[in-house]
Motif scaffolding. Structure first.
Motif, short mmCIF file in Angstrom:
data_model
loop_
_atom_site.label_atom_id
_atom_site.label_comp_id
_atom_site.label_asym_id
_atom_site.label_seq_id
_atom_site.Cartn_x
_atom_site.Cartn_y
_atom_site.Cartn_z
N SER A 1 0.82 -1.21 0.00
CA SER A 1 0.00 0.00 0.00
C SER A 1 0.85 1.25 0.00
O SER A 1 0.37 2.35 -0.31
CB SER A 1 -0.92 0.00 1.23
N ASN A 2 2.14 1.11 0.33
CA ASN A 2 3.04 2.26 0.38
C ASN A 2 3.80 2.48 -0.92
O ASN A 2 4.03 3.62 -1.34
CB ASN A 2 4.04 2.09 1.54
N ARG A 3 4.22 1.36 -1.54
CA ARG A 3 5.00 1.46 -2.78
C ARG A 3 4.45 0.48 -3.79
O ARG A 3 4.57 -0.74 -3.62
CB ARG A 3 6.47 1.16 -2.51
N LYS A 4 3.86 1.00 -4.85
CA LYS A 4 3.26 0.13 -5.87
C LYS A 4 4.31 -0.60 -6.70
O LYS A 4 4.01 -1.60 -7.35
CB LYS A 4 2.34 0.95 -6.79
N ASP A 5 5.55 -0.07 -6.69
CA ASP A 5 6.61 -0.69 -7.49
C ASP A 5 7.48 -1.62 -6.65
O ASP A 5 8.54 -2.05 -7.10
CB ASP A 5 7.48 0.39 -8.14
N ALA A 6 7.06 -1.92 -5.42
CA ALA A 6 7.85 -2.79 -4.54
C ALA A 6 7.84 -4.22 -5.06
O ALA A 6 6.97 -4.62 -5.83
CB ALA A 6 7.30 -2.73 -3.12
N VAL A 7 8.81 -5.01 -4.60
CA VAL A 7 8.90 -6.41 -5.02
C VAL A 7 7.73 -7.19 -4.44
O VAL A 7 7.03 -6.74 -3.53
CB VAL A 7 10.23 -7.03 -4.57
N ASN A 8 7.53 -8.39 -4.97
CA ASN A 8 6.42 -9.23 -4.53
C ASN A 8 6.53 -9.61 -3.07
O ASN A 8 7.62 -9.67 -2.49
CB ASN A 8 6.36 -10.51 -5.38
N TYR A 9 5.39 -9.92 -2.47
CA TYR A 9 5.34 -10.37 -1.09
C TYR A 9 5.79 -11.83 -0.99
O TYR A 9 5.66 -12.61 -1.95
CB TYR A 9 3.92 -10.27 -0.55
N VAL A 10 6.29 -12.20 0.19
CA VAL A 10 6.57 -13.59 0.53
C VAL A 10 6.13 -13.83 1.97
O VAL A 10 6.08 -12.90 2.76
CB VAL A 10 8.08 -13.95 0.37
N PHE A 11 5.81 -15.07 2.27
CA PHE A 11 5.51 -15.46 3.64
C PHE A 11 6.65 -16.32 4.14
O PHE A 11 7.00 -17.32 3.52
CB PHE A 11 4.19 -16.24 3.70
N TYR A 12 7.26 -15.93 5.28
CA TYR A 12 8.38 -16.70 5.80
C TYR A 12 8.49 -16.51 7.31
O TYR A 12 7.91 -15.59 7.89
CB TYR A 12 9.69 -16.30 5.11
N GLU A 13 9.27 -17.38 7.92
CA GLU A 13 9.50 -17.35 9.37
C GLU A 13 10.96 -17.07 9.66
O GLU A 13 11.85 -17.61 9.00
CB GLU A 13 9.11 -18.69 9.99
N ASP A 14 11.21 -16.21 10.65
CA ASP A 14 12.56 -16.07 11.20
C ASP A 14 12.52 -16.40 12.69
O ASP A 14 11.50 -16.83 13.21
CB ASP A 14 13.14 -14.68 10.93
N LYS A 15 13.63 -16.20 13.39
CA LYS A 15 13.69 -16.64 14.77
C LYS A 15 12.84 -15.80 15.72
O LYS A 15 12.60 -16.20 16.86
CB LYS A 15 15.13 -16.69 15.28
N GLU A 16 12.35 -14.65 15.23
CA GLU A 16 11.54 -13.78 16.07
C GLU A 16 10.06 -13.87 15.75
O GLU A 16 9.21 -13.78 16.64
CB GLU A 16 12.00 -12.32 15.90
N GLN A 17 9.68 -14.06 14.46
CA GLN A 17 8.29 -13.93 14.07
C GLN A 17 8.08 -14.50 12.67
O GLN A 17 9.02 -14.89 11.99
CB GLN A 17 7.88 -12.45 14.07
N TYR A 18 6.79 -14.53 12.25
CA TYR A 18 6.45 -14.77 10.86
C TYR A 18 6.30 -13.43 10.16
O TYR A 18 5.99 -12.41 10.79
CB TYR A 18 5.15 -15.56 10.76
N ASN A 19 6.52 -13.44 8.85
CA ASN A 19 6.51 -12.19 8.09
C ASN A 19 5.73 -12.37 6.79
O ASN A 19 5.80 -13.42 6.14
CB ASN A 19 7.94 -11.77 7.74
N PHE A 20 5.00 -11.32 6.42
CA PHE A 20 4.26 -11.32 5.14
C PHE A 20 4.45 -9.95 4.52
O PHE A 20 4.14 -8.94 5.11
CB PHE A 20 2.78 -11.60 5.38
#
Length: 227
Positions: free
Chosen positions: A208-227
């Motif tokens: 919603s902030n940058r229309k030219d941003a790279v595609n989203y991914v769903f992944y987990e790191d040692k602190e949290q999940y990210n989307f």
């Protein structure tokens, strides 16, 4: 405090294991561990790990050690042969479930065996046993991901893939950091697994902030999940 190199990486041997605890059997096996590898990637939805074990007690048969057992891993900074709590938050703590026991080698003459425990995080078992049939009307993709995550992927009091073997606690639940997406859409999800839903929605999401941003991914790191 342990030093990092110029690239910001810790040197081999910087970390040692404070705890490798089989929750289902109330057993700490850190003194049987030869090697621990923990893997995280933005292209991998859940963290994985493998632990190489030197076993003279035949834990596989006597505990028994089976697929579905939950293991707490706590890695800490190693300084002067002492395991100390890192003051910069560098300790690594993971809660994972055994998904496979492999590379098993028996040394008959010494009654010793080695094997590797393949592990995956809490979300892996939740994904494996869950299907979602749900309709969303005029919602952001990020809101859909958050709803699926909260209601189906990381529910409190989860049981693991093998039910009675693998009870997870509320403290094991990681949060989701979902960046807000652009636009509102209507979607029908036809009995998909949660990670399949996340990946499908990620492929259609724009920031919603940058229309030219790279595609989203769903992944987990040692602190949290990210989307």
């Amino acid at each position: 405090m342990a030093l990092k190199n110029e690239q910001g990486y810790f040197a081999p041997g910087t970390f040692d294991w404070k705890k490798v605890y089989i929750r289902d059997h109330d057993e700490d096996i850190r003194f049987k561990v030869l090697e621990i590898n923990i893997f995280e990637s933005i292209f991998q939805p859940c963290m994985t790990a493998d632990i190489t074990i030197l076993d003279a007690d035949n834990m596989v048969a006597n505990l028994p050690l089976v697929e579905g057992n939950v293991i707490d891993i706590h890695l800490g900074i190693n300084e002067d042969d002492k395991i100390q709590q890192s003051v910069d938050g560098s300790d690594i703590k993971c809660v994972m479930e055994i998904i496979k026991i492999t590379n098993r080698i028996k040394m008959v003459s010494q009654d010793i065996q080695t094997y590797t425990l393949r592990l995956a995080s809490v979300g892996w078992s939740s994904n494996a046993r869950t299907r979602i049939s749900r309709a969303y009307k005029q919602q952001k993709y990020s809101a859909m991901v958050q709803d699926i995550f909260d209601s189906k992927f990381q529910t409190q009091g989860n049981l693991g893939l093998y039910g009675a073997y693998s009870e997870f606690y509320n403290d094991d639940i990681k949060p989701l950091d979902a960046e807000e997406t652009h636009g509102e859409y209507s979607v029908v999800i036809p009995r998909w697994k949660p990670i399949q839903c996340f990946n499908w929605l990620a492929g259609r999401s724009q920031s919603s902030n940058r229309k030219d941003a790279v595609n989203y991914v769903f992944y987990e790191d040692k602190e949290q999940y990210n989307f």
